[in-house]
Structure formats: structure tokens, C-alpha cells
Design an enzyme around this catalytic site. Structure first.
Site, PDB file in Angstrom:
ATOM      1  N   ARG B  13       2.747  17.690   0.369  1.00  0.00           N
ATOM      2  CA  ARG B  13       4.195  17.972   0.305  1.00  0.00           C
ATOM      3  C   ARG B  13       4.475  19.422   0.714  1.00  0.00           C
ATOM      4  O   ARG B  13       5.526  19.734   1.268  1.00  0.00           O
ATOM      5  CB  ARG B  13       4.757  17.680  -1.085  1.00  0.00           C
ATOM      6  CG  ARG B  13       4.068  18.422  -2.201  1.00  0.00           C
ATOM      7  CD  ARG B  13       4.581  17.974  -3.563  1.00  0.00           C
ATOM      8  NE  ARG B  13       3.724  18.408  -4.631  1.00  0.00           N
ATOM      9  CZ  ARG B  13       4.145  18.956  -5.764  1.00  0.00           C
ATOM     10  NH1 ARG B  13       5.439  19.141  -5.961  1.00  0.00           N
ATOM     11  NH2 ARG B  13       3.309  19.303  -6.700  1.00  0.00           N
ATOM     12  N   SER B  40      10.294  19.942  -5.792  1.00  0.00           N
ATOM     13  CA  SER B  40       9.194  18.976  -5.701  1.00  0.00           C
ATOM     14  C   SER B  40       8.844  18.677  -4.260  1.00  0.00           C
ATOM     15  O   SER B  40       7.701  18.419  -3.929  1.00  0.00           O
ATOM     16  CB  SER B  40       9.576  17.673  -6.411  1.00  0.00           C
ATOM     17  OG  SER B  40       9.732  17.894  -7.792  1.00  0.00           O
ATOM     18  N   GLU B  61      20.588   8.639  -4.672  1.00  0.00           N
ATOM     19  CA  GLU B  61      19.791   8.448  -3.450  1.00  0.00           C
ATOM     20  C   GLU B  61      20.508   7.572  -2.425  1.00  0.00           C
ATOM     21  O   GLU B  61      20.379   7.780  -1.216  1.00  0.00           O
ATOM     22  CB  GLU B  61      18.434   7.845  -3.791  1.00  0.00           C
ATOM     23  CG  GLU B  61      17.517   8.752  -4.609  1.00  0.00           C
ATOM     24  CD  GLU B  61      17.819   8.735  -6.104  1.00  0.00           C
ATOM     25  OE1 GLU B  61      18.675   7.927  -6.534  1.00  0.00           O
ATOM     26  OE2 GLU B  61      17.202   9.517  -6.839  1.00  0.00           O
ATOM     27  N   PHE B  86      11.832   6.294  -4.848  1.00  0.00           N
ATOM     28  CA  PHE B  86      13.293   6.429  -4.847  1.00  0.00           C
ATOM     29  C   PHE B  86      13.883   6.528  -3.443  1.00  0.00           C
ATOM     30  O   PHE B  86      15.097   6.391  -3.286  1.00  0.00           O
ATOM     31  CB  PHE B  86      13.711   7.632  -5.708  1.00  0.00           C
ATOM     32  CG  PHE B  86      13.087   7.625  -7.076  1.00  0.00           C
ATOM     33  CD1 PHE B  86      12.897   6.423  -7.767  1.00  0.00           C
ATOM     34  CD2 PHE B  86      12.662   8.794  -7.686  1.00  0.00           C
ATOM     35  CE1 PHE B  86      12.298   6.388  -9.022  1.00  0.00           C
ATOM     36  CE2 PHE B  86      12.064   8.775  -8.940  1.00  0.00           C
ATOM     37  CZ  PHE B  86      11.882   7.581  -9.614  1.00  0.00           C
ATOM     38  N   HIS B 112       5.144  12.342  -3.304  1.00  0.00           N
ATOM     39  CA  HIS B 112       4.556  11.784  -4.531  1.00  0.00           C
ATOM     40  C   HIS B 112       4.225  10.305  -4.372  1.00  0.00           C
ATOM     41  O   HIS B 112       4.365   9.515  -5.302  1.00  0.00           O
ATOM     42  CB  HIS B 112       5.499  11.994  -5.717  1.00  0.00           C
ATOM     43  CG  HIS B 112       5.695  13.429  -6.119  1.00  0.00           C
ATOM     44  ND1 HIS B 112       6.109  14.408  -5.230  1.00  0.00           N
ATOM     45  CD2 HIS B 112       5.538  14.070  -7.305  1.00  0.00           C
ATOM     46  CE1 HIS B 112       6.188  15.568  -5.854  1.00  0.00           C
ATOM     47  NE2 HIS B 112       5.853  15.392  -7.116  1.00  0.00           N
ATOM     48  N   ASP B 120       3.245  10.988 -14.604  1.00  0.00           N
ATOM     49  CA  ASP B 120       4.546  10.343 -14.834  1.00  0.00           C
ATOM     50  C   ASP B 120       4.422   8.826 -14.983  1.00  0.00           C
ATOM     51  O   ASP B 120       5.292   8.169 -15.533  1.00  0.00           O
ATOM     52  CB  ASP B 120       5.514  10.650 -13.676  1.00  0.00           C
ATOM     53  CG  ASP B 120       6.183  12.005 -13.842  1.00  0.00           C
ATOM     54  OD1 ASP B 120       6.083  12.575 -14.941  1.00  0.00           O
ATOM     55  OD2 ASP B 120       6.789  12.492 -12.877  1.00  0.00           O
ATOM     56  N   ARG B 170       1.617  14.354  -3.903  1.00  0.00           N
ATOM     57  CA  ARG B 170       1.795  15.435  -4.855  1.00  0.00           C
ATOM     58  C   ARG B 170       0.556  16.327  -5.035  1.00  0.00           C
ATOM     59  O   ARG B 170       0.686  17.548  -5.083  1.00  0.00           O
ATOM     60  CB  ARG B 170       2.188  14.845  -6.209  1.00  0.00           C
ATOM     61  CG  ARG B 170       2.291  15.897  -7.290  1.00  0.00           C
ATOM     62  CD  ARG B 170       2.557  15.304  -8.670  1.00  0.00           C
ATOM     63  NE  ARG B 170       2.583  16.341  -9.671  1.00  0.00           N
ATOM     64  CZ  ARG B 170       1.938  16.279 -10.841  1.00  0.00           C
ATOM     65  NH1 ARG B 170       1.253  15.209 -11.154  1.00  0.00           N
ATOM     66  NH2 ARG B 170       2.010  17.272 -11.683  1.00  0.00           N
TER      67      ARG B 170
END
Lengths: 281, 316
Positions: B13, B40, B61, B86, B112, B120, B170
Site C-alpha cells: 500500500r 491506511s 463507498e 469495501f 488490505h 481485524d 497491508r
């Protein structure tokens, strides 16, 4: 600038086109097409700075229109063809195999005037917001218009776009809602308790204008007011109060004509109530 | 075998963030949108340098995708970013109609991805996103393998005219690829071998190289291919390699259904079928844990790849 009488004549022809298109295709959505026909006629023939001769999908240097309620293609295609974007004769191909006039708008068939696909509800307002921001970014001082249905306003994305547009001060955007009070399963109140749309849009930070969507003078006043409100830091929503199926007595005011098509006899009656003003396709 | 040096662990990322910044410097039409995940997705440098071209969309989104599509219509080149789940599952219909069917030049920046998202847990770990994006007509699907390749893939995506799904991750992983322009649609042969072809993508490419070293010590010479572009797949390179080696392992941080494994199997089945083994998730959700714990638990790592290679060679 066309006179109110001229606009009324065009709107009558648009309604004739709608009836004849869905009858020929034996499918389509006449109800909302007829409720939105008057103010959409005013928009294309009396309000928007647009020119079919120099139209591009980028829309640079012109006002642009995004249809969010994609099922209103009978009205949309009729107006685009009557405005000169493509031959009126092509309306006869609506929904037929190989046509540029897909059941819902497509950008894959090369139909001039159509900026974006629509059909899955609730999305076009976001596209209009993005296009308005794009116009600001390329310093194109024009307005983006968008049309949503009142039933469509049950989609959550409409309110995502509402919050975003107000937060980002998208003030070169004039959205319209065709408040005909009907959707497929019944009235908007009985189906979803839609409530007071003006209060909702105001709460989301928009300027709102409410107008009779079948009174051509009131329609033009509403668009003039929207223009005055442009460039002042807030997006504008015009709520046009209309009647589904307006213009034909047996189709008016009921959800039953949202997506139903008149038979031959009903067609004759309907066309008898709508003067032919510009010549049928 | 050819040696690749890890120049130091970096997140892919981060490579995206750097690529976005460089693409933005090169082309004023590049804009960035995110749904409350600027940090992020490492968009900070772009947002700081080009505040007028950075759009915070909030946790919304669906509107972000539509807004990006509208911007693209006016000639801008939007990168719309969030976590992989998402910007795919949550907004599949928006991407389908507004971006792909609607022919909008939008880049979906997907961070991610996979189980290496880690702690998570399964709600945020998608193992289905490649399947969703691959299924869309006209969508280009890119899953680069390290910081450097992600940076260069981002620059290439900005120059490409059309929808792109750019998938990255990530955790900090090995950074080993040469710093060279990224070619969309090209499979990179990282090591030439004769006994088995390891087809890998994303984080699995470094794992494939590690597996190849292990296999080399056992006298097995593995060809390692980096499928940085999953769609369109460089079929010629994959087919030629498997004809040479006669056995295939496909490794990806994604479920079997709709992933690279099924894609490669389909291509080979209709051209030159060879024994094939898969290193991937099997109709599963993830769970909380560290990236390395999770990869080991699901068998999606160098050990899993080496084991699959031994097994597939026996089936020749």
C-alpha cells in the site's frame, strides 16, 4: 428562448412518442416518463446550454444532464431526438435487438446525448456530483443537471451523494426529483413512508425549490430560481410535484402504469388525448 | 537459481501511495478519492501536495464510486480507494454499472486485500475480490507483488485508459523487484526452471521464490512466474512454461472460487492440460491473527507452495 406555448406543444409530442414507443416495444415505463415530460422538455428546450452539433461525452463547454432514474428512457430518448441528437425515426427501434435505444441508457451503442449508463437506481446523482466537480476542476463554468425519481430516493446512495455534495459545496449542480408519489408496488407513502422530501434535502444542506411539474410557467420559474442559487456554495434540488401517467386520463395518478404498456385500443384513446404537434416518428 | 535480494520490508500500500503521488505529479488530471481511509491507503503525500485534487468521501463507498465515474467523464483520472472488501463486494453494482458498463476511466485502489489484513478478522479480509472484479467485462485486474512493483503498476494504471482494479495489501513484505516500468498484461518470469511451474500473484510471489529455494536444495528446479496482471492473463507465458515443466502450482491469497487458480486451470484445460495443484483458500472466511500466523494456518505460504510442488511433480 422558446415560448411557454411552444414548450407545451413539444411536451405533447413527447407524450405521444412515449405512448407509441412503449406500444411498439410492448414493454417500457410510460408512467414516470409522462410525469417528467413537462419539466424535462423545459430543461432541454428552454433552460440548458446544450448543442447536439458539438456534443461530446465529456460535456465540456455545455450544460450536461445525467438521468439517474434510468427507466425513464421513453421520455429521455424522445426529448433527445426531438432536440436533434439523433433522428426521430430511430425512436421506433426502442428496446429492439441491435438498437442504440437500449431499455435503459447505455454508452456502449454510440447514442449521442447520453452521458452515462443508468438503470440500477440511486447511482446517477453521484455521477452528476462527480461530473460537477470535474467541471469545476477543468474550469468549465457550466451546470450539471440530474433527474431522480421519488421512489428512487429510497436508495441509501442518494443520501450519501446528498451529504457529499453539500459538504464539498457542489454549487454547479441542479438535481430534480420527479415527485409523482408512485412506485411499482404502490404509493411512495404506503411502500416506504418517504415523508417530506423538501425537509430531508434541506436537512442535508441543499437549497430546495418546490414547483408544480405540469405548469410550464412555474417550471421555468423554478429553473430560473435554481440558476440564481447557483455558485453560492450549495447544491440545488428542485422537487417537481407531478402525477404519474399525466396527460392521459386512464393512466394518470396510479402506480399501475409505472411499467405497463397500453394495448391497441388503449393506445388509440391515449393518443386521442395528446395532440400531434411536431409529427409522429 | 536467480537471486532476489530483499531490500527491506515495505508495505505494498506504501508503493501505491508513492505511485499515486508520482502519477499525480506527472498528470494534473489524476485525482484521488477515499472513504475515510486516507492514511491506511497512504494517500497522505498526494493529499498534501494536491489538496484540490484529493476528495474525502466519508464512509460512503457507493457514492465514492459514482462520483469517481462522474469525474472520469470530464476527463479526470480518478483513483478511488478503500479496503478491498469495501471497494468490491460493497460496491459491486456501482462498479459494474458506472465504471465497467458505463466505460468510465476509474481506478479502483484496493488495499488490505486477503487474510494478511490480519487482526481485524474476517469482516475485513476478502478472499473473493479477484473473483468479483474478474467477472466484470473490460475490467483490468492487477495484483502486484511488492512495494516497487505496486508503485510502478500504479503509474501504469494512471496511464491506461479504462477501468483498473489495483489490489495490494497491508503488511510489510519483501521489496525485491527491479524498479522498471510496469507492463499491464505481462507475466514476469522471475526464475527459469524445468521441473514445475509456480504461478503466483501478490504477496505469494515472494513466498514462491522462497519455496523455489527450498525445492532447489531438494534437486527440484522450479520456474517462478509473477502474474502481476490477472486480467488480461498473459496466457502465452503460462502455457509455454507449463509445456516445458509439465506440472503447475498456482498460489494466491484468495479463495479458489473465481481466483487465479481457476483461471489458469481453465486456460490449461483448453490448451495443454497438465497436473495442477492450488495454494489458496477453499470456500473459507478468515479470522483474527497476525499475517504470518494466518498464512501458515491456511497453508498459503512458502511451505504450502513447496508441498504442492512436490505433490504435483509426483502426478506427472
Amino acid at each position: 428562448m422558446r415560448s411557454t406555448e411552444d414548450l407545451k406543444k413539444i411536451a405533447s409530442q413527447v407524450r405521444r412518442d412515449i405512448i407509441r414507443m412503449v406500444a411498439l416495444a410492448k414493454s417500457g415505463h410510460p408512467g414516470g416518463s409522462m410525469s417528467s415530460a413537462d419539466f424535462m422538455t423545459a430543461l432541454y428546450f428552454g433552460v440548458m446550454d446544450q448543442d447536439p452539433a458539438t456534443w461530446t461525452r465529456e460535456g465540456t463547454g455545455q450544460d450536461t444532464f445525467i438521468l439517474s432514474a434510468g427507466h425513464l428512457t421513453p421520455m429521455y430518448y424522445s426529448i433527445l431526438s426531438r432536440a436533434g441528437y439523433f433522428p426521430v425515426s430511430e425512436l421506433a427501434s426502442f428496446r429492439k435487438f441491435g438498437t442504440r435505444l437500449q431499455g435503459h441508457p447505455s454508452v456502449r451503442k454510440g447514442l449521442p446525448g447520453v452521458f452515462q449508463a443508468a438503470g440500477s437506481l440511486g447511482q446517477g446523482l453521484s455521477v452528476a456530483v462527480g461530473m460537477a466537480l470535474g467541471k469545476k476542476s477543468v474550469k468549465d463554468n457550466h451546470t450539471v443537471y440530474a433527474l431522480c425519481g421519488d421512489g428512487e430516493s429510497e436508495e441509501g446512495q442518494i443520501w450519501e451523494a446528498a451529504m457529499f455534495a453539500a459538504h464539498h459545496k457542489v454549487d454547479n449542480l441542479v438535481a430534480m426529483t420527479d415527485v409523482n408519489g408512485q412506485q411499482i408496488d404502490g404509493t411512495t407513502e404506503s411502500v416506504a413512508g418517504l415523508g417530506d422530501l423538501a425537509e430531508k434535502w434541506q436537512a442535508f444542506g441543499w437549497e430546495t425549490i418546490s414547483a408544480d411539474g405540469h405548469d410550464m410557467d412555474k417550471i421555468l420559474e423554478a429553473f430560473a430560481k435554481a440558476k440564481e442559487l447557483g455558485g453560492k456554495g450549495k447544491p440545488v434540488m428542485i422537487l417537481f410535484t407531478t402525477e404519474m401517467g399525466h396527460g392521459v386520463d386512464f393512466m394518470a395518478g396510479t402506480h399501475k402504469w409505472h411499467g405497463s404498456v397500453p394495448n391497441d385500443d388503449q393506445c388509440k384513446v391515449a393518443l386521442g388525448q395528446l395532440p400531434e404537434t411536431l409529427g409522429d416518428f | 537459481m536467480k537471486k532476489y535480494t530483499d531490500r527491506g520490508k515495505k508495505d505494498t500500500r506504501g508503493g501505491f501511495g508513492e505511485g499515486l503521488y508520482l502519477a499525480g505529479k506527472a498528470d494534473p488530471k489524476v485525482v484521488a478519492l477515499t472513504a475515510d481511509l486516507k492514511g491506511s491507503l497512504k494517500m497522505d503525500a498526494f493529499a498534501a501536495e494536491f489538496p484540490d485534487r484529493y476528495f474525502e468521501c466519508g464512509i460512503a463507498e457507493a457514492n465514492m464510486i459514482g462520483t469517481a465515474a462522474g469525474m472520469a467523464l470530464t476527463g479526470l483520472v480518478p483513483f478511488a480507494g478503500s479496503f478491498a472488501e469495501f471497494v468490491t463486494g460493497r460496491v459491486y453494482d456501482q462498479i459494474r454499472m458506472e465504471v465497467c458498463y458505463g466505460k468510465a476511466n476509474v481506478k479502483i485502489a484496493s488495499s488490505h486485500a486477503g487474510i494478511t489484513l490480519g487482526e481485524d478478522g474476517a469482516t475485513h479480509q476478502t478472499m473473493e475480490d479477484i473473483a468479483l472484479m474478474r467477472a466484470l467485462p473490460d475490467m483490468v485486474v492487477i495484483n502486484p507483488c511488492d512495494w516497487t512493483q505496486t508503485k510502478n503498476a500504479t503509474i501504469a494504471a494512471a496511464k491506461y485508459d479504462g477501468p483498473v482494479y489495483l489490489r495490494f495489501g497491508r503488511p510489510k513484505v519483501a521489496d525485491f523487484m527491479p524498479d522498471e516500468p510496469f507492463e499491464i498484461g505481462k507475466a514476469y518470469v522471475l526464475n527459469e526452471g524445468k521441473d514445475v511451474t509456480i504461478v503466483s500473484t501478490g504477496h505469494m510471489v515472494w513466498e514462491a521464490l522462497k519455496a523455489a529455494e527450498t525445492l532447489e536444495a531438494e534437486g527440484i528446479c522450479a520456474e517462478v512466474i509473477d502474474i502481476a496482471t490477472i486480467k488480461p492473463l498473459d496466457k502465452a507465458t503460462v502455457i509455454a512454461s507449463t509445456i516445458k515443466t509439465g506440472a503447475v502450482v498456482v498460489a494466491e491469497e484468495h479463495n479458489m472460487a473465481g481466483g487465479l487458480g481457476e483461471l489458469v486451470a481453465g486456460v490449461l484445460a483448453s490448451t495443454s492440460p497438465k497436473p495442477i495443484e492450488f495454494v489458496n483458500g477453499r470456500d473459507t472466511f478468515g479470522q483474527s491473527g497476525t499475517p504470518s500466523e494466518l498464512l501458515a494456518a491456511y497453508g498459503i505460504d512458502a511451505n504450502g507452495i513447496a508441498e504442492a510442488a512436490r505433490k504435483v511433480i509426483e502426478r506427472k
